[in-house]
Design a protein around this motif. Structure first.
Motif, PDB file in Angstrom:
ATOM      1  N   GLU A   2       5.001 -21.515  40.609  1.00  0.00           N
ATOM      2  CA  GLU A   2       3.567 -22.009  41.320  1.00  0.00           C
ATOM      3  C   GLU A   2       2.657 -22.827  40.376  1.00  0.00           C
ATOM      4  N   ALA A   3       2.209 -22.008  39.066  1.00  0.00           N
ATOM      5  CA  ALA A   3       1.346 -22.396  38.583  1.00  0.00           C
ATOM      6  C   ALA A   3       1.800 -23.723  37.114  1.00  0.00           C
ATOM      7  N   VAL A   4       2.837 -23.160  36.676  1.00  0.00           N
ATOM      8  CA  VAL A   4       3.472 -23.633  35.904  1.00  0.00           C
ATOM      9  C   VAL A   4       3.761 -25.163  36.147  1.00  0.00           C
ATOM     10  N   ALA A   5       4.605 -25.254  37.675  1.00  0.00           N
ATOM     11  CA  ALA A   5       4.583 -26.038  37.997  1.00  0.00           C
ATOM     12  C   ALA A   5       4.371 -28.466  37.485  1.00  0.00           C
ATOM     13  N   PRO A   6       2.947 -28.225  38.225  1.00  0.00           N
ATOM     14  CA  PRO A   6       2.699 -29.180  37.668  1.00  0.00           C
ATOM     15  C   PRO A   6       2.689 -29.417  36.250  1.00  0.00           C
ATOM     16  N   ALA A   7       2.844 -28.727  35.323  1.00  0.00           N
ATOM     17  CA  ALA A   7       2.495 -29.667  34.114  1.00  0.00           C
ATOM     18  C   ALA A   7       3.687 -29.882  33.831  1.00  0.00           C
ATOM     19  N   ILE A   8       5.011 -28.999  34.260  1.00  0.00           N
ATOM     20  CA  ILE A   8       6.137 -30.434  34.406  1.00  0.00           C
ATOM     21  C   ILE A   8       6.766 -31.436  34.749  1.00  0.00           C
ATOM     22  N   LYS A   9       5.954 -30.904  36.213  1.00  0.00           N
ATOM     23  CA  LYS A   9       6.062 -32.275  37.094  1.00  0.00           C
ATOM     24  C   LYS A   9       5.805 -33.722  36.043  1.00  0.00           C
ATOM     25  N   ALA A  10       4.308 -33.036  35.355  1.00  0.00           N
ATOM     26  CA  ALA A  10       3.967 -34.273  34.954  1.00  0.00           C
ATOM     27  C   ALA A  10       4.854 -34.817  33.356  1.00  0.00           C
ATOM     28  N   VAL A  11       5.076 -33.920  32.516  1.00  0.00           N
ATOM     29  CA  VAL A  11       5.893 -33.977  31.396  1.00  0.00           C
ATOM     30  C   VAL A  11       7.023 -35.521  31.739  1.00  0.00           C
ATOM     31  N   ALA A  12       7.685 -34.379  32.969  1.00  0.00           N
ATOM     32  CA  ALA A  12       9.056 -35.029  33.513  1.00  0.00           C
ATOM     33  C   ALA A  12       8.711 -36.521  33.930  1.00  0.00           C
ATOM     34  N   ALA A  13       8.188 -37.178  34.719  1.00  0.00           N
ATOM     35  CA  ALA A  13       7.678 -38.262  34.669  1.00  0.00           C
ATOM     36  C   ALA A  13       7.599 -39.099  33.623  1.00  0.00           C
ATOM     37  N   ASN A  14       6.547 -38.371  32.062  1.00  0.00           N
ATOM     38  CA  ASN A  14       6.491 -39.063  31.220  1.00  0.00           C
ATOM     39  C   ASN A  14       7.018 -38.343  30.276  1.00  0.00           C
ATOM     40  N   GLY A  15       7.807 -38.146  30.232  1.00  0.00           N
ATOM     41  CA  GLY A  15       8.646 -37.500  29.200  1.00  0.00           C
ATOM     42  C   GLY A  15       9.394 -38.898  28.102  1.00  0.00           C
ATOM     43  N   ASN A  16      10.295 -39.601  29.061  1.00  0.00           N
ATOM     44  CA  ASN A  16      10.940 -40.370  28.372  1.00  0.00           C
ATOM     45  C   ASN A  16       9.351 -41.583  27.554  1.00  0.00           C
ATOM     46  N   MET A  17       8.658 -41.098  28.085  1.00  0.00           N
ATOM     47  CA  MET A  17       7.577 -42.526  27.231  1.00  0.00           C
ATOM     48  C   MET A  17       7.052 -42.129  25.776  1.00  0.00           C
ATOM     49  N   ALA A  18       6.495 -40.968  25.463  1.00  0.00           N
ATOM     50  CA  ALA A  18       6.895 -40.800  24.285  1.00  0.00           C
ATOM     51  C   ALA A  18       6.294 -41.563  23.500  1.00  0.00           C
ATOM     52  N   ALA A  19       5.335 -41.650  22.859  1.00  0.00           N
ATOM     53  CA  ALA A  19       4.900 -42.508  21.533  1.00  0.00           C
ATOM     54  C   ALA A  19       5.457 -42.037  20.339  1.00  0.00           C
ATOM     55  N   ASN A  20       6.255 -41.122  19.602  1.00  0.00           N
ATOM     56  CA  ASN A  20       7.130 -40.372  19.049  1.00  0.00           C
ATOM     57  C   ASN A  20       8.104 -40.001  20.046  1.00  0.00           C
ATOM     58  N   GLY A  21       9.307 -39.665  18.741  1.00  0.00           N
ATOM     59  CA  GLY A  21      10.736 -39.091  19.494  1.00  0.00           C
ATOM     60  C   GLY A  21      10.940 -38.145  18.425  1.00  0.00           C
ATOM     61  N   ILE A  22      12.045 -37.513  18.467  1.00  0.00           N
ATOM     62  CA  ILE A  22      12.210 -36.519  17.471  1.00  0.00           C
ATOM     63  C   ILE A  22      13.265 -37.141  16.571  1.00  0.00           C
ATOM     64  N   ALA A  23      14.206 -38.288  17.395  1.00  0.00           N
ATOM     65  CA  ALA A  23      14.626 -39.206  16.155  1.00  0.00           C
ATOM     66  C   ALA A  23      12.854 -40.091  15.331  1.00  0.00           C
ATOM     67  N   GLU A  24      12.492 -40.320  15.260  1.00  0.00           N
ATOM     68  CA  GLU A  24      11.615 -40.977  14.630  1.00  0.00           C
ATOM     69  C   GLU A  24      10.669 -40.071  13.334  1.00  0.00           C
ATOM     70  N   ALA A  25      11.621 -38.614  13.723  1.00  0.00           N
ATOM     71  CA  ALA A  25      10.406 -37.051  12.752  1.00  0.00           C
ATOM     72  C   ALA A  25      11.395 -37.248  12.120  1.00  0.00           C
ATOM     73  N   VAL A  26      12.670 -37.764  12.139  1.00  0.00           N
ATOM     74  CA  VAL A  26      13.699 -37.614  10.904  1.00  0.00           C
ATOM     75  C   VAL A  26      14.049 -38.282   9.739  1.00  0.00           C
TER      76      VAL A  26
END
Length: 435
Positions: A405-429
């Motif tokens: 219950e306490a961590v769900a808001p953080a999970i929800k926020a990242v799930a909504a915006n995770g694919n919008m990250a400026a960098n990605g694992i592909a950019e770090a290789v």
């Protein structure tokens, strides 16, 4: 080093079968959590991740030779699944934690050949079992601070040593083990040799040697300090004086949380995976990622300890969750004999919410460096408490729900915006060397 066949150092099929069933059972429990919490992504996404991990383990099991390393101790009851109290080491608990480590490999799988994927998973299972064995050895044996530190240093450094000398290691290990623990010698020796062969013949093991060495030294120091958590060397003040000076990426950690991150060292399972990928992951481009995993490490060890506060206390150990909830009381004690903390629901609630904050902060930081179109990190963040708090499943599910219950808001926020990250694992290789 002479290249040896890695399959001779694989995991026994029976152990892999139990590990696979553990992944499915943990995944099934996690699916049910979606009926109670809003995580911001569909339950089927979690099911897909679990199916992918199970399929990877199936391929590993199907390709394993019968001459591989058997892990299961002979005294474990046939029907035991979550927890055992073996005389030597807690095999079932460690295998559950190994199941969690294999879940981390899914994000790196697309960057590996099929054979290197199997090698990476094998190496992680071996490494996690070695950590579990060492932890149980010093918890159950009468080791001093220096003895515990030296044991961890010798074993962990030997696992990645490019000039590994089997004969020298054997002599040192036998001399270090307590007499009642010598029966574990063959298993520790086999795991050390097997991991060393895998690591030193991986595409990028040498390039992550420094990171592994740093984490190994942190773990050795952190585990040695836990000798002051128990009788007869109990001393909260000694732990606090030393742990307070430990590294942390930010200043919002207590001393016991910094100690917890050092003891955990789960971050290294990323490096083990990275060692087996085709491209090279440039960690200089992943500073948020590493900081986030420091938070995850802290949270993971506290998730483990919060479920075993009273069990550890009965064994003469004041674990980190007990210190977090009753540090002031413990600080004035010179012995744990007769200490009864009478922990309340409010104590647990506050502590679980602190662990949830650490977890959410880790998720937030990691997501800054990862392009996450499949909600992998929201998924793995849900699985962390499921794996680590599995002893509460079926009897203290309310505690797991308090955390989620306490961590769900953080999970929800990242799930909504995770694919919008400026960098990605592909950019770090970087491209694989020689390509």
């Amino acid at each position: 080093m002479v290249v040896q066949s890695w399959k001779g150092w694989g995991i026994n099929r029976e152990d892999l079968d139990l590990l696979s069933r553990t992944v499915l059972r943990l995944g099934g429990y996690a699916e049910g959590l979606f009926d109670y919490h809003q995580f911001g992504f569909d339950k089927n996404t979690l099911k897909d991740h679990i199916s992918n991990i199970h399929e990877m383990l199936k391929i590993l099991k199907d390709g394993t030779y019968t001459g591989s390393i058997p892990l299961r101790p002979p005294n474990i009851p046939p029907g035991a699944f979550w927890e055992d109290q073996g005389e030597t080491w807690n095999y079932l608990q460690t295998l559950r934690f190994a199941a969690g480590a294999t879940m981390m490999t899914e994000q790196y799988g697309p960057f590996m050949t099929p054979e290197n994927l199997q090698k990476a998973m094998t190496a992680k299972i071996l490494h996690k079992c070695q950590i579990g064995i060492l932890d149980d050895l010093i918890d159950k044996g009468a080791y001093s601070y220096l003895e515990a530190k030296d044991l961890h240093h010798v074993v962990l450094s030997s696992m990645i040593d490019p000039d590994f000398d089997s004969t020298n290691f054997t002599k040192r290990l036998v001399a270090m083990l307590k007499s009642e623990q010598v029966p574990l010698f063959d298993l520790i020796n086999s795991i050390t040799k097997g991991f060393n062969v895998l690591w030193n013949n991986s595409p990028h093991g040498a390039e992550y040697f420094y990171q592994m060495e740093v984490l190994d030294e942190r773990v050795a120091l952190g585990q040695a300090l836990t000798m002051f958590q128990k009788e007869p060397t109990f001393s909260i003040s000694k732990m606090e004086r030393i742990s307070g000076a430990f590294y942390a990426p930010y200043e919002d950690f207590t001393w016991w949380e910094k100690l917890g991150s050092h003891v955990s060292g789960t971050t290294r399972y990323n490096f083990i995976d990275m060692a087996f990928t085709d491209p090279y992951f440039d960690l200089r481009e992943m500073r948020n990622f590493l900081a986030g995993w420091y938070y995850y490490d802290t949270a993971i060890i506290l998730m483990d300890h919060v479920v075993s506060v009273y069990q550890d206390l009965r064994n003469g150990i004041a674990n980190l969750s007990l210190i977090a909830m009753r540090g002031k009381d413990l600080g004035s004690l010179t012995s744990l004999h007769g200490f009864n903390p009478h922990l309340t629901i409010s104590d647990y609630d506050a502590h679980l919410r602190r662990i949830a904050w650490l977890t959410g902060r880790g998720l937030e930081l990691v997501s800054k460096d990862i392009r996450d179109d499949t909600s992998y990190y929201p998924f793995i963040t849900i699985m962390m408490p499921v794996v680590m708090m599995a002893d509460w499943i079926g009897n203290r599910d309310d505690m797991i729900h308090t955390f989620l219950e306490a961590v769900a808001p953080a999970i929800k926020a990242v799930a909504a915006n995770g694919n919008m990250a400026a960098n990605g694992i592909a950019e770090a290789v970087e491209p694989a060397k020689g390509s």
